[in-house]
Design a protein around this motif. Structure first.
Motif, PDB file in Angstrom:
ATOM      1  N   ILE A   1      47.203  20.412   4.592  1.00  0.00           N
ATOM      2  CA  ILE A   1      47.901  19.186   4.165  1.00  0.00           C
ATOM      3  C   ILE A   1      49.096  19.574   3.307  1.00  0.00           C
ATOM      4  O   ILE A   1      48.967  20.359   2.363  1.00  0.00           O
ATOM      5  CB  ILE A   1      46.977  18.271   3.347  1.00  0.00           C
ATOM      6  N   ASP A   2      50.261  19.043   3.647  1.00  0.00           N
ATOM      7  CA  ASP A   2      51.452  19.275   2.839  1.00  0.00           C
ATOM      8  C   ASP A   2      51.476  18.218   1.745  1.00  0.00           C
ATOM      9  O   ASP A   2      51.686  17.030   2.015  1.00  0.00           O
ATOM     10  CB  ASP A   2      52.695  19.158   3.721  1.00  0.00           C
ATOM     11  N   PRO A   3      51.239  18.600   0.510  1.00  0.00           N
ATOM     12  CA  PRO A   3      51.152  17.601  -0.588  1.00  0.00           C
ATOM     13  C   PRO A   3      52.399  16.743  -0.705  1.00  0.00           C
ATOM     14  O   PRO A   3      52.317  15.534  -0.947  1.00  0.00           O
ATOM     15  CB  PRO A   3      50.936  18.470  -1.834  1.00  0.00           C
ATOM     16  N   ASP A   4      53.577  17.351  -0.525  1.00  0.00           N
ATOM     17  CA  ASP A   4      54.820  16.569  -0.674  1.00  0.00           C
ATOM     18  C   ASP A   4      54.949  15.526   0.436  1.00  0.00           C
ATOM     19  O   ASP A   4      55.368  14.385   0.199  1.00  0.00           O
ATOM     20  CB  ASP A   4      56.025  17.516  -0.633  1.00  0.00           C
ATOM     21  N   GLU A   5      54.570  15.913   1.663  1.00  0.00           N
ATOM     22  CA  GLU A   5      54.644  14.971   2.778  1.00  0.00           C
ATOM     23  C   GLU A   5      53.657  13.817   2.593  1.00  0.00           C
ATOM     24  O   GLU A   5      53.982  12.643   2.824  1.00  0.00           O
ATOM     25  CB  GLU A   5      54.352  15.697   4.085  1.00  0.00           C
ATOM     26  N   VAL A   6      52.428  14.178   2.155  1.00  0.00           N
ATOM     27  CA  VAL A   6      51.430  13.142   1.917  1.00  0.00           C
ATOM     28  C   VAL A   6      51.877  12.193   0.820  1.00  0.00           C
ATOM     29  O   VAL A   6      51.726  10.961   0.915  1.00  0.00           O
ATOM     30  CB  VAL A   6      50.077  13.787   1.566  1.00  0.00           C
ATOM     31  N   MET A   7      52.465  12.776  -0.237  1.00  0.00           N
ATOM     32  CA  MET A   7      52.917  11.933  -1.358  1.00  0.00           C
ATOM     33  C   MET A   7      53.992  10.960  -0.902  1.00  0.00           C
ATOM     34  O   MET A   7      53.980   9.778  -1.250  1.00  0.00           O
ATOM     35  CB  MET A   7      53.439  12.830  -2.476  1.00  0.00           C
ATOM     36  N   GLN A   8      54.939  11.448  -0.070  1.00  0.00           N
ATOM     37  CA  GLN A   8      56.025  10.591   0.389  1.00  0.00           C
ATOM     38  C   GLN A   8      55.508   9.467   1.292  1.00  0.00           C
ATOM     39  O   GLN A   8      55.937   8.323   1.210  1.00  0.00           O
ATOM     40  CB  GLN A   8      57.066  11.423   1.137  1.00  0.00           C
TER      41      GLN A   8
ATOM     42  N   VAL B   1      47.007   9.969  -5.104  1.00  0.00           N
ATOM     43  CA  VAL B   1      47.185  10.935  -4.025  1.00  0.00           C
ATOM     44  C   VAL B   1      46.780  12.334  -4.472  1.00  0.00           C
ATOM     45  O   VAL B   1      46.131  13.084  -3.739  1.00  0.00           O
ATOM     46  CB  VAL B   1      48.641  10.907  -3.528  1.00  0.00           C
ATOM     47  N   LYS B   2      47.164  12.699  -5.713  1.00  0.00           N
ATOM     48  CA  LYS B   2      46.807  14.031  -6.235  1.00  0.00           C
ATOM     49  C   LYS B   2      45.293  14.182  -6.314  1.00  0.00           C
ATOM     50  O   LYS B   2      44.729  15.230  -5.964  1.00  0.00           O
ATOM     51  CB  LYS B   2      47.423  14.240  -7.616  1.00  0.00           C
ATOM     52  N   ALA B   3      44.584  13.124  -6.725  1.00  0.00           N
ATOM     53  CA  ALA B   3      43.123  13.188  -6.814  1.00  0.00           C
ATOM     54  C   ALA B   3      42.504  13.377  -5.440  1.00  0.00           C
ATOM     55  O   ALA B   3      41.541  14.138  -5.261  1.00  0.00           O
ATOM     56  CB  ALA B   3      42.595  11.925  -7.472  1.00  0.00           C
TER      57      ALA B   3
ATOM     58  N   ALA C   1      39.332  17.414   6.237  1.00  0.00           N
ATOM     59  CA  ALA C   1      40.699  17.924   6.288  1.00  0.00           C
ATOM     60  C   ALA C   1      41.526  17.242   7.355  1.00  0.00           C
ATOM     61  O   ALA C   1      42.739  17.115   7.229  1.00  0.00           O
ATOM     62  CB  ALA C   1      40.668  19.438   6.528  1.00  0.00           C
ATOM     63  N   GLN C   2      40.866  16.796   8.461  1.00  0.00           N
ATOM     64  CA  GLN C   2      41.639  16.211   9.545  1.00  0.00           C
ATOM     65  C   GLN C   2      42.084  14.779   9.275  1.00  0.00           C
ATOM     66  O   GLN C   2      42.848  14.210  10.039  1.00  0.00           O
ATOM     67  CB  GLN C   2      40.829  16.251  10.857  1.00  0.00           C
ATOM     68  N   VAL C   3      41.590  14.172   8.208  1.00  0.00           N
ATOM     69  CA  VAL C   3      41.982  12.797   7.879  1.00  0.00           C
ATOM     70  C   VAL C   3      43.066  12.838   6.828  1.00  0.00           C
ATOM     71  O   VAL C   3      42.854  13.370   5.741  1.00  0.00           O
ATOM     72  CB  VAL C   3      40.778  11.991   7.370  1.00  0.00           C
ATOM     73  N   THR C   4      44.222  12.344   7.142  1.00  0.00           N
ATOM     74  CA  THR C   4      45.333  12.312   6.200  1.00  0.00           C
ATOM     75  C   THR C   4      45.848  10.890   6.097  1.00  0.00           C
ATOM     76  O   THR C   4      45.504  10.013   6.903  1.00  0.00           O
ATOM     77  CB  THR C   4      46.484  13.229   6.654  1.00  0.00           C
ATOM     78  N   LEU C   5      46.723  10.687   5.141  1.00  0.00           N
ATOM     79  CA  LEU C   5      47.298   9.355   4.977  1.00  0.00           C
ATOM     80  C   LEU C   5      48.142   8.949   6.167  1.00  0.00           C
ATOM     81  O   LEU C   5      48.334   7.783   6.449  1.00  0.00           O
ATOM     82  CB  LEU C   5      48.140   9.316   3.697  1.00  0.00           C
ATOM     83  N   LYS C   6      48.655   9.983   6.914  1.00  0.00           N
ATOM     84  CA  LYS C   6      49.478   9.651   8.070  1.00  0.00           C
ATOM     85  C   LYS C   6      48.672   8.885   9.114  1.00  0.00           C
ATOM     86  O   LYS C   6      49.191   8.074   9.856  1.00  0.00           O
ATOM     87  CB  LYS C   6      50.042  10.930   8.672  1.00  0.00           C
ATOM     88  N   GLU C   7      47.363   9.150   9.209  1.00  0.00           N
ATOM     89  CA  GLU C   7      46.527   8.537  10.215  1.00  0.00           C
ATOM     90  C   GLU C   7      45.984   7.167   9.793  1.00  0.00           C
ATOM     91  O   GLU C   7      45.350   6.486  10.580  1.00  0.00           O
ATOM     92  CB  GLU C   7      45.352   9.462  10.544  1.00  0.00           C
ATOM     93  N   MET C   8      46.220   6.791   8.546  1.00  0.00           N
ATOM     94  CA  MET C   8      45.739   5.491   8.099  1.00  0.00           C
ATOM     95  C   MET C   8      46.579   4.381   8.734  1.00  0.00           C
ATOM     96  O   MET C   8      47.791   4.539   8.906  1.00  0.00           O
ATOM     97  CB  MET C   8      45.816   5.385   6.573  1.00  0.00           C
TER      98      MET C   8
END
Length: 270
Positions: free
Chosen positions: A1-8, A30-32, A48-55
């Motif tokens: 997971i790219d933290p910066d991408e997830v944060m954005q 997001v950091k938590a 790991a396969q679940v990210t905010l992008k998939e929400m």
């Protein structure tokens, strides 16, 4: 997971919320999540396969109903855009066609006799008392206070009426019981029947006059102390008169100092 991408992505998604949350709170959340996903936080790990992008994207905020945001406005017309209406008269300057006319005064002052004379002249086309011409026609006459056989018809005969041109209202019936009176006249309930009668002229002359003697006695279920209830009857009666070009006359009793002119027991509208 790219933290910066997830944060954005989280910050972009947050802008779709109504209202959006503070950016500092989003970053903390997001950091938590990332820390927990990496095993650096407490509680169960996030796959790991679940990210905010998939929400799934947040639903757009509901638009307020038009009625809730619309404000009342005053509808106006320029007087220059309004075509003047020429008044139509049964008796010039006294009884208007297409309108509800009122004859009011204390009991025993001859209001019904005036109505009988008007009905008689209309039935024959005889001149009015001031000499003006009368365009005659049929008359619908409802007298709820006087005996028809003993009082109303003899009065009409004495006034020289053409009785074949005057129809007396006995009451309200139904099409399946022709000729049978089922109830007394109550204008609050039988306005559709009145309209149908005045409109259905067949091959005869059109009705020119309709008399209600008295208004109180043909409005059995109306509260005569309530202006709202009286308007609920007068307004559709006016609409019928206007559409069909009929002169409506309502006889109305009032006590001394009442409806038409305080302190003047002889006051009447004609």
């Amino acid at each position: 997971i790219d933290p910066d991408e997830v944060m954005q992505q989280a910050l972009d998604w947050n802008q779709r919320c109504t209202p959006p949350k503070g950016a500092a709170g989003i970053r903390k959340s997001v950091k938590a999540i990332i820390d927990r996903d990496r095993g650096g936080g407490s509680g169960s790990a996030m796959p790991a396969q679940v990210t905010l992008k998939e929400m799934p994207p947040a639903s757009p905020p509901a638009q307020p109903a038009a009625a809730a945001t619309a404000k009342q406005i005053l509808i106006t017309r320029r007087a220059s855009d309004i075509k003047p209406q020429i008044l139509r008269w049964l008796w010039p300057n006294h009884i208007q066609l297409g309108a509800v006319n009122l004859i009011a005064g204390p009991e025993g002052r001859g209001k019904s006799l005036i109505a009988v004379d008007i009905a008689a002249r209309t039935s024959t086309g005889s001149a009015w008392p001031d000499g003006s011409a009368c365009e005659g026609g049929r008359v619908l006459y409802c007298s709820a206070e006087e005996n028809i056989e003993a009082v109303v018809v003899p009065r009409l005969m004495a006034a020289g009426a053409d009785l074949s041109q005057i129809e007396i209202v006995d009451g309200l019936g139904s099409s399946s019981d022709a000729g049978k009176v089922l109830s007394d006249v109550d204008l609050k309930k039988c306005l559709p029947a009145v309209y149908a009668k005045l409109k259905d002229i067949g091959e005869g002359e059109a009705f020119r006059l309709c008399i209600w003697d008295t208004f109180q006695s043909v409005c059995l279920t109306a509260d005569h102390k309530s202006n709202t209830e009286q308007k609920a009857i007068i307004q559709p009666l006016q609409a019928i008169a206007d559409e069909l070009g009929v002169a409506m006359i309502c006889i109305e009793h009032h006590s001394r100092g009442g409806l038409t002119g305080r302190g003047n027991p002889d006051a009447a509208i004609l």
